[in-house]
Motif scaffolding. Sequence first.
Motif, PDB file in Angstrom:
ATOM      1  N   MET A   1       0.844  -1.178   0.000  1.00 38.57           N
ATOM      2  CA  MET A   1       0.000   0.000   0.000  1.00 38.57           C
ATOM      3  C   MET A   1       0.884   1.234   0.000  1.00 38.57           C
ATOM      4  O   MET A   1       2.038   1.184  -0.303  1.00 38.57           O
ATOM      5  CB  MET A   1      -0.937  -0.076   1.197  1.00 38.57           C
ATOM      6  N   THR A   2       0.330   2.356   0.381  1.00 38.34           N
ATOM      7  CA  THR A   2       1.037   3.623   0.332  1.00 38.34           C
ATOM      8  C   THR A   2       0.834   4.392   1.635  1.00 38.34           C
ATOM      9  O   THR A   2      -0.050   4.076   2.417  1.00 38.34           O
ATOM     10  CB  THR A   2       0.533   4.456  -0.873  1.00 38.34           C
ATOM     11  N   ASP A   3       1.648   5.409   1.831  1.00 37.80           N
ATOM     12  CA  ASP A   3       1.510   6.264   3.014  1.00 37.80           C
ATOM     13  C   ASP A   3       0.440   7.324   2.808  1.00 37.80           C
ATOM     14  O   ASP A   3       0.038   7.990   3.744  1.00 37.80           O
ATOM     15  CB  ASP A   3       2.839   6.948   3.313  1.00 37.80           C
ATOM     16  N   GLN A   4      -0.002   7.492   1.583  1.00 37.68           N
ATOM     17  CA  GLN A   4      -0.994   8.507   1.246  1.00 37.68           C
ATOM     18  C   GLN A   4      -2.345   8.146   1.863  1.00 37.68           C
ATOM     19  O   GLN A   4      -2.837   7.039   1.684  1.00 37.68           O
ATOM     20  CB  GLN A   4      -1.107   8.573  -0.275  1.00 37.68           C
ATOM     21  N   PRO A   5      -2.957   9.080   2.610  1.00 35.03           N
ATOM     22  CA  PRO A   5      -4.260   8.768   3.219  1.00 35.03           C
ATOM     23  C   PRO A   5      -5.366   8.673   2.173  1.00 35.03           C
ATOM     24  O   PRO A   5      -5.382   9.418   1.200  1.00 35.03           O
ATOM     25  CB  PRO A   5      -4.495   9.932   4.170  1.00 35.03           C
ATOM     26  N   LEU A   6      -6.270   7.754   2.377  1.00 40.10           N
ATOM     27  CA  LEU A   6      -7.405   7.550   1.488  1.00 40.10           C
ATOM     28  C   LEU A   6      -8.602   8.294   2.072  1.00 40.10           C
ATOM     29  O   LEU A   6      -9.032   8.014   3.185  1.00 40.10           O
ATOM     30  CB  LEU A   6      -7.697   6.055   1.371  1.00 40.10           C
ATOM     31  N   ARG A  46      -4.557   2.004 -14.878  1.00 43.59           N
ATOM     32  CA  ARG A  46      -3.921   0.824 -15.448  1.00 43.59           C
ATOM     33  C   ARG A  46      -2.667   0.474 -14.660  1.00 43.59           C
ATOM     34  O   ARG A  46      -1.842   1.334 -14.359  1.00 43.59           O
ATOM     35  CB  ARG A  46      -3.562   1.078 -16.904  1.00 43.59           C
ATOM     36  N   VAL A  47      -2.529  -0.782 -14.328  1.00 38.69           N
ATOM     37  CA  VAL A  47      -1.381  -1.250 -13.564  1.00 38.69           C
ATOM     38  C   VAL A  47      -0.181  -1.364 -14.492  1.00 38.69           C
ATOM     39  O   VAL A  47      -0.254  -1.972 -15.553  1.00 38.69           O
ATOM     40  CB  VAL A  47      -1.678  -2.618 -12.910  1.00 38.69           C
ATOM     41  N   ASN A  48       0.903  -0.758 -14.066  1.00 38.92           N
ATOM     42  CA  ASN A  48       2.165  -0.840 -14.782  1.00 38.92           C
ATOM     43  C   ASN A  48       3.089  -1.699 -13.931  1.00 38.92           C
ATOM     44  O   ASN A  48       3.493  -1.291 -12.849  1.00 38.92           O
ATOM     45  CB  ASN A  48       2.731   0.566 -14.987  1.00 38.92           C
ATOM     46  N   MET A  49       3.412  -2.886 -14.407  1.00 37.85           N
ATOM     47  CA  MET A  49       4.215  -3.819 -13.613  1.00 37.85           C
ATOM     48  C   MET A  49       5.618  -3.291 -13.321  1.00 37.85           C
ATOM     49  O   MET A  49       6.262  -3.720 -12.376  1.00 37.85           O
ATOM     50  CB  MET A  49       4.303  -5.170 -14.326  1.00 37.85           C
ATOM     51  N   ALA A  50       6.101  -2.354 -14.125  1.00 39.39           N
ATOM     52  CA  ALA A  50       7.432  -1.786 -13.896  1.00 39.39           C
ATOM     53  C   ALA A  50       7.420  -0.765 -12.759  1.00 39.39           C
ATOM     54  O   ALA A  50       8.455  -0.452 -12.195  1.00 39.39           O
ATOM     55  CB  ALA A  50       7.946  -1.137 -15.176  1.00 39.39           C
ATOM     56  N   ARG A  51       6.232  -0.265 -12.418  1.00 39.50           N
ATOM     57  CA  ARG A  51       6.119   0.725 -11.345  1.00 39.50           C
ATOM     58  C   ARG A  51       5.665   0.051 -10.067  1.00 39.50           C
ATOM     59  O   ARG A  51       4.959  -0.941 -10.086  1.00 39.50           O
ATOM     60  CB  ARG A  51       5.097   1.799 -11.711  1.00 39.50           C
ATOM     61  N   ARG A  52       6.014   0.656  -8.968  1.00 35.10           N
ATOM     62  CA  ARG A  52       5.588   0.132  -7.682  1.00 35.10           C
ATOM     63  C   ARG A  52       4.560   1.033  -7.016  1.00 35.10           C
ATOM     64  O   ARG A  52       4.130   0.764  -5.922  1.00 35.10           O
ATOM     65  CB  ARG A  52       6.789  -0.044  -6.755  1.00 35.10           C
ATOM     66  N   ASN A  53       4.150   2.089  -7.689  1.00 31.62           N
ATOM     67  CA  ASN A  53       3.246   3.065  -7.086  1.00 31.62           C
ATOM     68  C   ASN A  53       1.836   2.990  -7.651  1.00 31.62           C
ATOM     69  O   ASN A  53       1.122   3.981  -7.676  1.00 31.62           O
ATOM     70  CB  ASN A  53       3.814   4.474  -7.246  1.00 31.62           C
ATOM     71  N   ASN A  54       1.414   1.829  -8.101  1.00 32.00           N
ATOM     72  CA  ASN A  54       0.078   1.701  -8.688  1.00 32.00           C
ATOM     73  C   ASN A  54      -1.020   2.039  -7.684  1.00 32.00           C
ATOM     74  O   ASN A  54      -1.983   2.723  -8.031  1.00 32.00           O
ATOM     75  CB  ASN A  54      -0.118   0.296  -9.248  1.00 32.00           C
ATOM     76  N   ASP A  55      -0.907   1.575  -6.445  1.00 32.60           N
ATOM     77  CA  ASP A  55      -1.896   1.904  -5.418  1.00 32.60           C
ATOM     78  C   ASP A  55      -1.945   3.409  -5.184  1.00 32.60           C
ATOM     79  O   ASP A  55      -3.021   3.986  -5.064  1.00 32.60           O
ATOM     80  CB  ASP A  55      -1.584   1.208  -4.095  1.00 32.60           C
ATOM     81  N   ALA A  56      -0.783   4.046  -5.136  1.00 40.39           N
ATOM     82  CA  ALA A  56      -0.718   5.488  -4.894  1.00 40.39           C
ATOM     83  C   ALA A  56      -1.398   6.262  -6.019  1.00 40.39           C
ATOM     84  O   ALA A  56      -2.078   7.259  -5.768  1.00 40.39           O
ATOM     85  CB  ALA A  56       0.729   5.940  -4.738  1.00 40.39           C
ATOM     86  N   ARG A  57      -1.262   5.807  -7.251  1.00 43.41           N
ATOM     87  CA  ARG A  57      -1.915   6.472  -8.378  1.00 43.41           C
ATOM     88  C   ARG A  57      -3.429   6.351  -8.269  1.00 43.41           C
ATOM     89  O   ARG A  57      -4.161   7.305  -8.516  1.00 43.41           O
ATOM     90  CB  ARG A  57      -1.406   5.898  -9.697  1.00 43.41           C
ATOM     91  N   ILE A  59      -5.187   5.893  -5.495  1.00 39.49           N
ATOM     92  CA  ILE A  59      -5.596   6.713  -4.352  1.00 39.49           C
ATOM     93  C   ILE A  59      -5.595   8.189  -4.724  1.00 39.49           C
ATOM     94  O   ILE A  59      -6.517   8.926  -4.372  1.00 39.49           O
ATOM     95  CB  ILE A  59      -4.695   6.437  -3.131  1.00 39.49           C
ATOM     96  N   ASP A  60      -4.587   8.626  -5.473  1.00 41.55           N
ATOM     97  CA  ASP A  60      -4.517  10.015  -5.897  1.00 41.55           C
ATOM     98  C   ASP A  60      -5.733  10.385  -6.769  1.00 41.55           C
ATOM     99  O   ASP A  60      -6.330  11.441  -6.590  1.00 41.55           O
ATOM    100  CB  ASP A  60      -3.218  10.260  -6.669  1.00 41.55           C
ATOM    101  N   GLU A  61      -6.110   9.493  -7.676  1.00 36.36           N
ATOM    102  CA  GLU A  61      -7.283   9.748  -8.513  1.00 36.36           C
ATOM    103  C   GLU A  61      -8.553   9.824  -7.679  1.00 36.36           C
ATOM    104  O   GLU A  61      -9.421  10.659  -7.920  1.00 36.36           O
ATOM    105  CB  GLU A  61      -7.413   8.676  -9.601  1.00 36.36           C
ATOM    106  N   TRP A  62      -8.700   8.932  -6.715  1.00 32.41           N
ATOM    107  CA  TRP A  62      -9.879   8.955  -5.834  1.00 32.41           C
ATOM    108  C   TRP A  62      -9.909  10.241  -5.021  1.00 32.41           C
ATOM    109  O   TRP A  62     -10.945  10.900  -4.907  1.00 32.41           O
ATOM    110  CB  TRP A  62      -9.860   7.750  -4.897  1.00 32.41           C
ATOM    111  N   ASN A  63      -8.785  10.604  -4.440  1.00 35.10           N
ATOM    112  CA  ASN A  63      -8.727  11.781  -3.572  1.00 35.10           C
ATOM    113  C   ASN A  63      -8.976  13.087  -4.339  1.00 35.10           C
ATOM    114  O   ASN A  63      -9.436  14.064  -3.754  1.00 35.10           O
ATOM    115  CB  ASN A  63      -7.387  11.863  -2.853  1.00 35.10           C
ATOM    116  N   LYS A  64      -8.726  13.109  -5.624  1.00 34.57           N
ATOM    117  CA  LYS A  64      -8.997  14.318  -6.430  1.00 34.57           C
ATOM    118  C   LYS A  64     -10.495  14.608  -6.470  1.00 34.57           C
ATOM    119  O   LYS A  64     -10.893  15.754  -6.592  1.00 34.57           O
ATOM    120  CB  LYS A  64      -8.493  14.133  -7.855  1.00 34.57           C
TER     121      LYS A  64
END
Length: 66
Positions: A1-6, A46-57, A59-64
Amino acid sequence: MTDQPLKPCPFCGSVPEIESSLTRIDFGRRLRIECIECGSAGPAVRVNMARRNNDARAIDEWNKRA
Protein backbone atom coordinates in the motif's frame (compact mmCIF):
# COMPACT_ATOMS: atom_id res chain seq x y z
CA MET A 1 0.00 0.00 0.00
CA THR A 2 1.04 3.62 0.33
CA ASP A 3 1.51 6.26 3.01
CA GLN A 4 -0.99 8.51 1.25
CA PRO A 5 -4.26 8.77 3.22
CA LEU A 6 -7.41 7.55 1.49
CA LYS A 7 -10.27 10.03 1.80
CA PRO A 8 -13.77 8.79 2.69
CA CYS A 9 -16.47 8.47 0.05
CA PRO A 10 -17.67 11.95 -0.98
CA PHE A 11 -21.25 10.68 -1.25
CA CYS A 12 -21.85 8.63 1.89
CA GLY A 13 -18.72 9.13 4.03
CA SER A 14 -17.88 5.40 4.22
CA VAL A 15 -14.40 3.92 3.97
CA PRO A 16 -13.59 2.84 0.39
CA GLU A 17 -11.43 -0.10 -0.72
CA ILE A 18 -8.97 -0.72 -3.56
CA GLU A 19 -10.49 -3.01 -6.18
CA SER A 20 -8.49 -4.85 -8.81
CA SER A 21 -9.97 -6.00 -12.10
CA LEU A 22 -8.85 -7.64 -15.31
CA THR A 23 -10.14 -5.96 -18.47
CA ARG A 24 -11.19 -7.92 -21.52
CA ILE A 25 -10.27 -5.21 -24.02
CA ASP A 26 -6.51 -5.13 -23.55
CA PHE A 27 -6.15 -7.98 -21.03
CA GLY A 28 -4.53 -5.57 -18.62
CA ARG A 29 -5.07 -5.21 -14.91
CA ARG A 30 -6.61 -2.04 -13.50
CA LEU A 31 -7.04 -0.66 -10.01
CA ARG A 32 -9.72 1.66 -8.74
CA ILE A 33 -11.05 2.81 -5.41
CA GLU A 34 -14.64 1.76 -4.72
CA CYS A 35 -16.99 2.54 -1.84
CA ILE A 36 -18.32 -0.68 -0.34
CA GLU A 37 -21.47 1.03 0.97
CA CYS A 38 -22.86 3.02 -1.98
CA GLY A 39 -20.86 1.60 -4.91
CA SER A 40 -19.30 4.88 -5.97
CA ALA A 41 -16.01 4.30 -7.80
CA GLY A 42 -13.06 6.39 -8.86
CA PRO A 43 -11.44 6.22 -12.27
CA ALA A 44 -9.58 3.04 -13.20
CA VAL A 45 -5.79 3.23 -13.19
CA ARG A 46 -3.92 0.82 -15.45
CA VAL A 47 -1.38 -1.25 -13.56
CA ASN A 48 2.17 -0.84 -14.78
CA MET A 49 4.22 -3.82 -13.61
CA ALA A 50 7.43 -1.79 -13.90
CA ARG A 51 6.12 0.72 -11.35
CA ARG A 52 5.59 0.13 -7.68
CA ASN A 53 3.25 3.06 -7.09
CA ASN A 54 0.08 1.70 -8.69
CA ASP A 55 -1.90 1.90 -5.42
CA ALA A 56 -0.72 5.49 -4.89
CA ARG A 57 -1.91 6.47 -8.38
CA ALA A 58 -5.37 4.98 -7.75
CA ILE A 59 -5.60 6.71 -4.35
CA ASP A 60 -4.52 10.01 -5.90
CA GLU A 61 -7.28 9.75 -8.51
CA TRP A 62 -9.88 8.95 -5.83
CA ASN A 63 -8.73 11.78 -3.57
CA LYS A 64 -9.00 14.32 -6.43
CA ARG A 65 -12.75 13.77 -6.53
CA ALA A 66 -13.36 13.47 -2.80
